[in-house]
Design an enzyme around this catalytic site. Structure first.
Site, PDB file in Angstrom:
ATOM      1  N   GLY A   1      37.462  31.078  33.503  1.00  0.00           N
ATOM      2  CA  GLY A   1      36.539  31.507  34.538  1.00  0.00           C
ATOM      3  C   GLY A   1      36.475  32.997  34.766  1.00  0.00           C
ATOM      4  N   LEU A   2      36.443  33.366  36.032  1.00  0.00           N
ATOM      5  CA  LEU A   2      36.324  34.766  36.418  1.00  0.00           C
ATOM      6  C   LEU A   2      37.492  35.591  35.904  1.00  0.00           C
ATOM      7  CD1 LEU A   2      34.909  37.011  38.060  1.00  0.00           C
ATOM      8  CD2 LEU A   2      36.233  36.233  40.052  1.00  0.00           C
ATOM      9  N   GLY A   3      38.713  35.070  36.002  1.00  0.00           N
ATOM     10  CA  GLY A   3      39.885  35.826  35.570  1.00  0.00           C
ATOM     11  C   GLY A   3      39.831  36.179  34.103  1.00  0.00           C
TER      12      GLY A   3
ATOM     13  N   SER B   1      36.272  34.233  49.904  1.00  0.00           N
ATOM     14  CA  SER B   1      35.024  33.479  49.914  1.00  0.00           C
ATOM     15  C   SER B   1      34.298  33.711  51.226  1.00  0.00           C
ATOM     16  CB  SER B   1      35.320  31.984  49.750  1.00  0.00           C
ATOM     17  OG  SER B   1      34.137  31.225  49.882  1.00  0.00           O
TER      18      SER B   1
ATOM     19  N   TYR C   1      39.921  24.383  51.949  1.00  0.00           N
ATOM     20  CA  TYR C   1      39.605  25.580  51.171  1.00  0.00           C
ATOM     21  C   TYR C   1      39.073  26.683  52.081  1.00  0.00           C
ATOM     22  CZ  TYR C   1      37.044  28.528  47.822  1.00  0.00           C
ATOM     23  OH  TYR C   1      36.553  29.586  47.098  1.00  0.00           O
TER      24      TYR C   1
END
Length: 267
Positions: free
Chosen positions: A12-14, A139, A162
């Site tokens: 993903g983003l990482g 977020s 979350y």
């Protein structure tokens, strides 16, 4: 050039951040939970001519989080950027309450306790290399904490858990930034992008609205100091400064949260 630790770097983003940073000449310390995937990522990063090293730890275990911090500090005393990217999403529809290795609610453990504990472990190293930066991936989805049920034992919802963890991460970021005033460590939190095309979004059954490339721009700019300048205690939506949930700025909420974190993690 910076030396950066990126948690959750194997997907993903990482993963996208890791490749962009090594291409920019930075040293990337790539954290992953799975040894084979972490080793494979490091090989790919080095194949591009980049400088990279892998570190394996399960962030659902506070013992492993603290060990990760100790290993990174010992191997790379020049570390000057920490990107707390790893996280657990809302879970698949119908997923019930899950526990970490230490018995904490899983989202509370991985999305809050792990980045707090890792940051604390690395603060001496970051201060020695100031000006330095901590980038917490948060977020816009935030929900105030219930301090009477901090780990969500009643009427559990993965989505709510979350959002509570991301609320707490923002409030902690602001409290930590205030505590670190004058140290040269800049601490900010960012909402990279809404519903990026990642495993956690797909697991939740949500159609992606953005790519990881969309989400990476702001994180990269914060990590290398191109966004925010000397700013600290900032909240960013992508590359735009914005505001978190109003209650995250409440000093009473921050102080109560920090007391709870000290109780769980130790001061």
């Amino acid at each position: 050039m910076a030396t950066l630790l990126i948690t959750g770097a194997t997907s993903g983003l990482g993963r996208y951040l890791a490749f962009e940073l090594v291409r920019g000449g930075h040293v990337v310390l790539a954290h992953g939970r799975d040894e084979k995937r972490t080793d494979a990522l490091v090989e790919e990063l080095r194949a591009t001519g980049g400088r990279a090293e892998g570190f394996v730890a399960d962030l659902a275990s506070l013992e492993q989080v603290r060990d990760l911090g100790a290993r990174v500090a010992a191997a790379h005393p020049e570390l000057d950027v920490l990107v707390n990217n790893a996280g657990v999403g809302t879970g698949a529809p119908g997923t019930g309450r899950e526990l970490s290795a230490d018995g904490h609610e899983l989202r509370f453990a991985v999305d809050l306790l792990a980045p707090v504990a890792l940051t604390r472990a690395l603060l001496p190293t970051l201060q020695a290399n100031s000006p330095s930066r901590v980038v917490n991936c948060g977020s816009l989805g935030q929900a105030p904490l219930d301090f009477d049920d901090l780990e969500f034992t009643n009427d559990y919802s993965g989505t709510e858990a979350y959002c509570r963890a991301k609320f707490a991460l923002a409030a902690h970021t602001f409290a930590l930034a205030r505590k670190l005033t004058g140290t040269g460590i800049h601490v900010n939190v960012i909402h990279p992008a809404t519903y990026m095309d990642t495993a956690m979004v797909r697991e939740a059954g949500v159609g992606p609205l953005n790519t990881v490339e969309d989400g990476a721009a702001g994180v990269l700019a914060l990590a290398v100091g191109e966004l925010g300048g000397e700013a600290t205690a900032g909240f960013f939506d992508g590359e735009q400064p914005t505001l978190a949930n109003a209650e995250t700025y409440d000093r009473e909420v921050q102080d109560r949260l920090e007391a709870e974190l000290d109780r769980i993690l130790g001061p």
